[in-house]
Design an enzyme around this catalytic site. Structure first.
Site, PDB file in Angstrom:
ATOM      1  N   ASP A   1       0.853  -1.191   0.000  1.00 29.64           N
ATOM      2  CA  ASP A   1       0.000   0.000   0.000  1.00 29.64           C
ATOM      3  C   ASP A   1       0.890   1.242   0.000  1.00 29.64           C
ATOM      4  OD1 ASP A   1       0.945   0.186   2.673  1.00 29.64           O
ATOM      5  OD2 ASP A   1      -0.756  -0.999   3.372  1.00 29.64           O
TER       6      ASP A   1
ATOM      7  N   ASP B   1       1.550   4.980   1.680  1.00 31.10           N
ATOM      8  CA  ASP B   1       1.243   5.859   2.813  1.00 31.10           C
ATOM      9  C   ASP B   1       1.782   7.251   2.518  1.00 31.10           C
ATOM     10  OD1 ASP B   1       0.276   3.644   4.533  1.00 31.10           O
ATOM     11  OD2 ASP B   1       2.351   3.002   4.338  1.00 31.10           O
TER      12      ASP B   1
ATOM     13  N   ASP C   1       9.101   3.858  13.254  1.00 28.42           N
ATOM     14  CA  ASP C   1       9.725   2.726  13.947  1.00 28.42           C
ATOM     15  C   ASP C   1      11.172   2.458  13.511  1.00 28.42           C
ATOM     16  OD1 ASP C   1       8.702   1.811  11.523  1.00 28.42           O
ATOM     17  OD2 ASP C   1       7.463   0.237  12.381  1.00 28.42           O
TER      18      ASP C   1
HETATM   19  P1  ATP Z   1       3.689  -2.733   4.994  1.00 31.10           P
HETATM   20  O1  ATP Z   1       2.565  -1.797   4.587  1.00 31.10           O
HETATM   21  O2  ATP Z   1       4.426  -3.342   3.882  1.00 31.10           O
HETATM   22  O3  ATP Z   1       3.287  -3.701   6.061  1.00 31.10           O
HETATM   23  P2  ATP Z   1       4.760  -0.354   6.149  1.00 31.10           P
HETATM   24  O4  ATP Z   1       6.150  -0.011   6.622  1.00 31.10           O
HETATM   25  O5  ATP Z   1       4.183   0.524   5.100  1.00 31.10           O
HETATM   26  O6  ATP Z   1       4.806  -1.851   5.716  1.00 31.10           O
HETATM   27  P3  ATP Z   1       2.468   0.340   7.706  1.00 31.10           P
HETATM   28  O7  ATP Z   1       1.866  -0.414   8.845  1.00 31.10           O
HETATM   29  O8  ATP Z   1       1.692   0.519   6.460  1.00 31.10           O
HETATM   30  O9  ATP Z   1       3.854  -0.366   7.423  1.00 31.10           O
HETATM   31  O10 ATP Z   1       2.894   1.758   8.295  1.00 31.10           O
HETATM   32  C1  ATP Z   1       3.367   2.812   7.492  1.00 31.10           C
HETATM   33  C2  ATP Z   1       4.514   3.510   8.182  1.00 31.10           C
HETATM   34  O11 ATP Z   1       4.058   4.071   9.412  1.00 31.10           O
HETATM   35  C3  ATP Z   1       5.681   2.636   8.562  1.00 31.10           C
HETATM   36  O12 ATP Z   1       6.581   2.445   7.500  1.00 31.10           O
HETATM   37  C4  ATP Z   1       6.303   3.389   9.710  1.00 31.10           C
HETATM   38  O13 ATP Z   1       7.066   4.475   9.233  1.00 31.10           O
HETATM   39  C5  ATP Z   1       5.086   3.963  10.404  1.00 31.10           C
HETATM   40  N1  ATP Z   1       4.592   3.067  11.465  1.00 31.10           N
HETATM   41  C6  ATP Z   1       3.631   2.126  11.370  1.00 31.10           C
HETATM   42  N2  ATP Z   1       3.432   1.509  12.523  1.00 31.10           N
HETATM   43  C7  ATP Z   1       4.280   2.065  13.402  1.00 31.10           C
HETATM   44  C8  ATP Z   1       4.540   1.882  14.786  1.00 31.10           C
HETATM   45  N3  ATP Z   1       3.890   0.955  15.490  1.00 31.10           N
HETATM   46  N4  ATP Z   1       5.474   2.663  15.373  1.00 31.10           N
HETATM   47  C9  ATP Z   1       6.124   3.608  14.669  1.00 31.10           C
HETATM   48  N5  ATP Z   1       5.929   3.824  13.372  1.00 31.10           N
HETATM   49  C10 ATP Z   1       5.023   3.087  12.736  1.00 31.10           C
HETATM   50 MG    MG Z   2       2.240   0.481   4.366  1.00 31.67          MG
END
Ligand code: ATP
Ligand code: MG
Length: 451
Positions: A69, A71, A154
């Protein structure tokens, strides 16, 4: 070589070093970014706000992968974002975000957060920020700028910001280097960051599994000490997290990481116990995950019901045997065992009813597929859960259970025409008649739990 432009930005809590990576030194091309995400970024920019693609979108594109996805991070508040996009909705309380919808695609827009700690929290209204006794952030709606936003993310590889203004990546945490060195590194003090949000432990191992990266030592070390903090996480969130682990296309690697860091017990104590104590359960789980990953790679459907049915199956079988030993009628024992194990499981991950119902059906159909009678041959193949139950049966056989080759029998039955099916049904009934009672019981009680 990366061309790096250095600049220093400071905010109240951190000093972050900005590296600007120009277009010619990174892999992100607009062509691979969803049109909807680009539209959101550009509209926000036109309205006078800063906005960037961030998170998995940047990380996965830089690695040459296909993001799950996209963001977007912006200086606009959720309310301001909502005003710009008619097709949007503010969601979440603990962490307010805006979902902008384009048909079936949702772009998640988050407002730059400030990194706040226990001291700054005292100055914040409790409606914006709250923390539990263990340091866990209960609400995180304190807004800041891009620097503070980068610091509260994170891992360094998740804190890369791509701008459509000049197509550069802004890297405040040395994330590009960590991407290159294949390292999962927590931003800030790892133990503190895990205490703020224990789910970050699951995220660390999930990204390690997905990307085949290593978790750098300081980020890895506190997990053993702090893993029990996961008991404080609401079961609904852990369910979501379990789906990301098991339905992301790299579930086998996730299972191995969960095992390595002893974290499976926080998602599913019944599965964790079985995995540690029974070699057959471990191989059954690994087989399930391997199949799931293969199905996803081939764009086939997977359902949480099937995965959870597999993860809980050894526990259900063990409980069923236990109940039968105590004198419970075999026909009732499976039902009671299912109820008992599901009851235990949903305390940890809140599996919605529609899935637990399917899980029960998959389990109950195991018995019926091994012991079909009368007209059941024909009704069973029409059962909405037949396909899942049949796959489950095949998987049990592949895992070494002796189920009288019923998997093959059902494979043949499905490909037979009406007439052949009649013959197969009659032959089966005649053949199985003399030892019906005996076979029913022994088949039913066979399980990975006992092999
Ligand atoms: P994927 O969508 O492939 O699982 P992602 O890194 O995009 O991986 P998301 O859960 O969509 O993960 O979150 C988007 C972004 O928001 C992350 O890349 C991170 O920068 C931030 N993020 C998400 N969850 C957390 C958390 N629990 N603590 C700190 N930052 C977070
Ligand atoms: Mg994501």
């Amino acid at each position: 070589m990366l061309k790096k432009l250095y600049g220093y930005f400071s905010n109240k809590k951190s000093l972050a070093q900005l590296q600007v990576i120009p277009r010619e030194d990174h892999n992100i091309s607009r062509r691979n970014i969803s049109h909807s995400a680009l539209k959101v970024i550009q509209r926000l920019n036109q309205s006078g706000y800063e906005s960037y693609l961030v998170g998995g979108g940047v990380r996965d594109l830089q690695l040459g992968g296909r993001p799950k996805d996209f963001d977007v991070a912006t200086s606009a508040t959720p309310e301001q974002v909502k005003q710009i996009f008619r097709n949007s909705r503010i969601i979440g309380r603990r962490f307010k975000i805006v979902h902008v919808r384009f048909g079936r695609e949702i772009i998640e827009v988050t407002t730059f957060r400030a990194h706040h700690d226990a001291n700054t929290d005292k100055d914040q209204p409790s409606s914006d920020s709250a923390r539990s006794d263990s340091g866990m952030l209960l609400r995180d709606n304190v807004y800041g700028d891009i620097v503070s936003d980068a610091c509260r993310r994170d891992f360094t590889i998740n804190a890369l910001y791509y701008t459509t203004n000049n197509f550069c990546i802004h890297d405040y945490t040395n994330g590009m280097d960590d991407l290159q060195q294949q390292k999962i590194r927590m931003i800030g003090n790892p133990a503190e960051r895990y205490k703020e949000d224990p789910v970050r432990m699951l995220r660390a191992i999930r990204f390690a599994a997905k990307l085949n990266f290593s978790i750098e030592p300081a980020t890895e070390k506190p997990i053993a000490q702090l893993r029990s903090l996961l008991t404080n996480i609401p079961s609904a969130r852990l369910f979501d997290e379990s789906l990301k682990m098991f339905m992301g296309g790299y579930s086998l690697a996730c299972l191995q990481q969960l095992d390595k860091y002893k974290l499976l017990e926080f998602l599913s104590p019944p599965a964790a116990t079985a995995m540690v104590n029974q070699a057959s359960a471990r191989s059954f789980f690994e087989r399930t995950m391997r199949n799931t990953d293969k199905r996803l790679a081939n764009d086939l459907r997977v359902t949480p019901a099937y995965i959870y049915a597999a993860l809980l199956w050894p526990a259900v079988c063990a409980e069923e045997s236990h109940l039968i030993t105590k004198g419970e009628h075999p026909a009732r024992a499976l039902q009671l065992a299912a109820q008992h194990v599901i009851g235990k499981q949903v305390k940890h991950t809140a599996i919605p009813k529609r899935f637990t119902q399917s899980m029960r059906e998959i389990w109950e159909l195991q018995f019926r597929l091994l012991n079909p009678r009368g007209q059941q041959f024909f009704t069973l193949v029409e059962h909405p859960r037949f396909r899942a139950a049949y796959d489950f049966l095949l998987m049990r056989e592949e895992n070494g259970e002796n189920l009288n080759n019923m998997g093959v029998w059902w494979t043949n039955f499905q490909s037979a025409n009406e007439e052949e099916r009649q013959v197969m049904a009659t032959n089966f009934t005649t053949k199985s008649k003399p030892q019906k009672t005996k076979r029913r019981r022994s088949n039913h009680q066979k399980s990975p739990a006992k092999n």
